[in-house]
Design a protein around this motif. Structure first.
Motif, PDB file in Angstrom:
ATOM      1  N   ARG A  76      21.740 -19.433   7.639  1.00 13.29           N
ATOM      2  CA  ARG A  76      21.630 -20.883   6.925  1.00 13.29           C
ATOM      3  C   ARG A  76      21.740 -21.982   7.330  1.00 13.29           C
TER       4      ARG A  76
ATOM      5  N   GLY B  52      23.842 -16.319  18.200  1.00  6.13           N
ATOM      6  CA  GLY B  52      25.474 -16.707  18.791  1.00  6.13           C
ATOM      7  C   GLY B  52      26.103 -15.858  18.236  1.00  6.13           C
ATOM      8  N   THR B  53      26.830 -16.589  16.961  1.00  7.58           N
ATOM      9  CA  THR B  53      28.062 -16.070  15.611  1.00  7.58           C
ATOM     10  C   THR B  53      27.182 -14.775  15.676  1.00  7.58           C
TER      11      THR B  53
ATOM     12  N   GLY C 183      27.145 -20.106  18.302  1.00  7.52           N
ATOM     13  CA  GLY C 183      27.618 -19.433  19.801  1.00  7.52           C
ATOM     14  C   GLY C 183      26.844 -20.197  20.694  1.00  7.52           C
TER      15      GLY C 183
HETATM   16  N1  API Z   1      23.833 -21.860  10.754  1.00  3.74           N
HETATM   17  C1  API Z   1      25.081 -21.187  11.714  1.00  3.74           C
HETATM   18  C2  API Z   1      25.112 -22.484  12.486  1.00  3.74           C
HETATM   19  C3  API Z   1      24.614 -21.601  13.966  1.00  3.74           C
HETATM   20  C4  API Z   1      25.035 -21.066  13.896  1.00  3.74           C
HETATM   21  C5  API Z   1      24.214 -20.201  15.688  1.00  3.74           C
HETATM   22  N2  API Z   1      23.155 -21.021  15.692  1.00  3.74           N
HETATM   23  C6  API Z   1      24.453 -19.442  16.604  1.00  3.74           C
HETATM   24  O1  API Z   1      23.998 -19.584  17.454  1.00  3.74           O
HETATM   25  O2  API Z   1      25.371 -19.301  15.837  1.00  3.74           O
HETATM   26  C7  API Z   1      25.645 -21.519  10.235  1.00  3.74           C
HETATM   27  O3  API Z   1      25.509 -22.143   9.053  1.00  3.74           O
HETATM   28  O4  API Z   1      26.916 -20.578  10.047  1.00  3.74           O
END
Ligand code: API
Length: 287
Positions: A213, A222-223, A80
């Motif tokens: 993760r 963000g997500t 996100g």
């Molecule tokens: N670590 C997350 C990806 C980055 C999500 C995060 N940085 C954001 O802003 O949504 C995963 O492996 O699904």
């Protein structure tokens, strides 16, 4: 061969962004993610939570394809905070007030909001156990099989990537560095999971801390903020719009009546630079 990059962040969740639309970038997975780990390294690399590669695409309506790699080298379907940064870059480039780009999780649409903030429509949440994914048929409103250290029964939500949201009385008291990796790699999550601990402050405000993760504790996710709002609304703890207060600042999330999750927040460009050939040479990345 050296390579230009931009260093950006969304509330301190930081990224190395490589624009490979005109000059393709070797697929980092060719090296099994070692190249990503070299770039993401905080001591001998640039340092970032995620590496973002913009690729050309012929997807209708898309200005680019956004590829996402976590600092551990794994690839993710959504990010996100980086989506706001990419949306901003594309709008700055085109002079328009909106931009669309393709991701593994689908076509995302970014628009300018107030005070220099960017809104991204992150699409619909996926709520079925098989879409998270979970290892077995489970009620995603409370995944009973997931428990450790006095925490149990998270809400599972997929925002293009998997999230497990635990609701707690005091988010600051959670031993995140200890329990985060245990839950990230729990057997219930065949693709691992991002882990959020959320403390509802009011029907329109939630304090949230995150273990990501493939990246560990980050200043913001963000997500994860999207997943937290959806989880809280599903549990009846908040309405369908709330401010999510993260370590790095606040995101405003709205789950609309037509099942879209809108995320609004700031973006920042820290600096630009060049990756040296040595940084991604075989010697350094071979492990
Ligand atoms: N670590 C997350 C990806 C980055 C999500 C995060 N940085 C954001 O802003 O949504 C995963 O492996 O699904």
């Amino acid at each position: 061969m050296t390579r230009e990059f931009l260093k950006m962040h969304g509330l301190g969740n930081d990224f190395v962004v490589i624009d490979a639309r005109s000059e393709p970038y070797r697929n980092p997975m060719v090296l099994g993610g070692a190249e990503v780990r070299a770039i993401a390294g905080r001591k001998t690399g640039v340092g970032c939570d995620q590496l973002i590669i913009l690729e050309s695409t012929d997807a209708p309506g898309a200005d680019a394809f956004m590829r996402i790699h976590n600092a551990d080298g794994s690839e993710a379907g959504a990010c996100g905070n980086a989506s706001r940064c990419v949306g901003w870059l594309l709008m700055e480039e085109s002079g328009r007030d909106r931009a669309s780009f393709q991701t593994a999780a689908g076509l995302l649409h970014a628009t300018r909001a107030d005070n220099g903030r960017i809104t991204v429509d992150m699409g619909p949440p996926r709520l079925d156990w098989s879409a998270i994914p979970l290892a077995a048929p489970t009620d995603t409103l409370r995944v009973e099989s997931v428990e450790h250290g006095g925490f149990s029964g998270p809400v599972a939500v997929n925002m293009g990537n998997p999230h497990a949201v635990f609701f707690v009385d005091d988010a600051e008291a959670v031993p995140l560095a200890e329990v985060g990796p245990v839950f990230e790699t729990h057997a219930a999550f065949p693709e691992r999971s991002n882990i959020e601990f959320a403390q509802v402050l009011s029907p329109t405000a939630i304090r949230m801390r995150v273990w990501e993760r493939g990246a560990g504790i980050t200043q913001a996710c963000g997500t994860g903020a999207c997943a937290t709002l959806v989880a809280a609304a599903r549990r009846g703890l908040t309405g369908r719009k709330a401010d999510i207060l993260l370590d790095g600042g606040t995101l405003t999330i709205e789950w609309t009546a037509d099942d879209r999750v809108l995320m609004t927040g700031p973006v920042a460009l820290s600096f630009s630079g060049r990756l040296s050939a040595e940084l991604v040479s075989a010697e350094l990345v071979s492990e």
